[in-house]
Design a protein around this motif. Structure first.
Motif: not given
Length: 381
Positions: A106-133
């Motif tokens: 949370v501290a890192y993400l708060e720092g990112v937001r203080q720099l001016g970033v207001n949108r984060i894009s997370f690479g999640v790709q799948s909810a399944h362990p086998g697919e992530l592997r």
């Protein structure tokens, strides 16, 4: 070259912990000691451009990769110092940063937001362990959920989640489970991409060797149609072939690309498009850093685009916008000709096939055309 008064800004951070099995992007693993020299070089490139272009207005800023969230906060701060020196950055513009859902706080993400970033894009790709592997992702879905909660706690109100469907051997129900699990997280934006098996990737090699089955395009089409229906039901607007957003949360940066408007890219392998000219920086970070220090040209490839090529590209990119499509008035203002004057016969043929619709003011893909986009696009080239 004539620089526009306002530009979308892309910054490439080419570093990752390792390469995912499907990835053919310009990324490099195991280069932590090059983070600081790379940011130093990036700052020089950005400042030099700002001096040449007369400190233009930044319309949007997008920090992509690679994995920008690998960078420590002090290095990100140095990057933003350079951006503020080189560009006028008005309050409220969209500033996106891509992030891997592992190892953040949370501290890192708060720092990112203080720099001016207001949108984060997370690479999640799948909810399944086998697919992530299979994809060689270095996180679990539980970690992704925890990081989205961290981003909310840090104050982010605009989050994107990237997903991939049409994986080798993936049944429809497993993709449905992934999408339902992500919908429960209530992201403002979703990008869902059908897997493309690129050459020179681990996945391509595994399929060639028979270790993994090839993706099934018919099943991927079934997944896509179900996704369109499910996300509409969930209140998301399908505004681009592979992108859905809650109203008002469409990616402003990516809309610049799809509307064929000018943008400047900084960093190794970054692309730019200004004044009918497209170019790409050298790919490798070490060569990029060397050329910056030696004050040599960074350009690896460049292409002046003739009007006919620009017309075709504006149509192809604009057709990706599901509702907006390509507006005849914008096309005419740019090129001095209407869409039908240039492409009347092509459009007539595609209408007969049920792939596009033309209402006299706007050209759009039909529902069938969304499934057969490549069949449409090549006809304009």
């Amino acid at each position: 070259m004539e620089f526009p008064e306002a530009l979308a800004v892309y910054i490439h951070i080419p570093f990752c912990r390792w390469r995912c099995s499907y990835c053919d992007f310009n990324i490099y693993a195991g280069m932590q000691r090059w983070f600081a020299p790379y940011i130093e070089a990036l700052g020089k490139e950005i400042r030099r451009f700002g001096e040449r272009a007369g400190r233009p207005l930044a319309r949007t800023i997008y920090i992509g990769g690679g994995t920008p969230s690998l960078l420590p906060l002090p290095l990100l701060a140095r990057l933003f110092e350079a951006l503020h020196e080189a560009f006028r950055i008005p309050p409220g513009i969209e500033i996106t940063m891509e992030a891997n859902p592992r190892g953040l706080s949370v501290a890192y993400l708060e720092g990112v937001r203080q720099l001016g970033v207001n949108r984060i894009s997370f690479g999640v790709q799948s909810a399944h362990p086998g697919e992530l592997r299979l994809l060689r992702r270095d996180h679990t879905f539980e970690e992704a959920c925890a990081h989205i909660a961290m981003a909310r706690a840090a104050g982010f109100a605009n989050l994107n989640v990237d997903l991939i469907y049409g994986l080798p051997g993936q049944p429809l129900h497993r993709w449905q489970e992934t999408l339902e699990a992500v919908l429960a997280l209530r992201p403002e934006h979703l990008s869902a991409y059908a897997l493309i098996v690129e050459e020179r990737t681990a996945l391509h090699r595994w399929i060639r060797e028979g270790r993994v089955p090839a993706p099934d395009p018919d099943r991927a089409a079934e997944m896509y149609e179900w996704t369109r229906d499910r996300l509409a039901e969930a209140g998301y607007r399908h505004y681009e072939i592979s992108n859905w957003a809650r109203p008002g949360h469409e990616s402003r940066h990516n809309l610049v690309y799809w509307r064929y408007e000018p943008y400047i890219g900084f960093g190794a392998g970054a692309h730019s498009f200004i004044d009918g000219r497209r170019w790409m920086n050298v790919l490798h970070p070490k060569i990029y850093i060397h050329r910056i220090e030696a004050e040599e040209s960074l350009i690896a490839e460049e292409e002046p685009l003739d009007p006919r090529t620009q017309m075709a590209e504006m149509i192809i990119l604009g057709l990706r916008l599901v509702e907006e499509g390509v507006e005849d008035a914008r096309f005419r203002a740019r090129f001095g000709h209407g869409i039908v004057e240039v492409y009347g016969a092509v459009i007539e043929g595609l209408e007969e096939l049920g792939l596009v619709q033309w209402n006299g003011a706007r050209l759009r893909l039909t529902g069938r055309g969304l499934l057969l986009g490549n069949e449409v696009f090549w006809r304009f080239l």
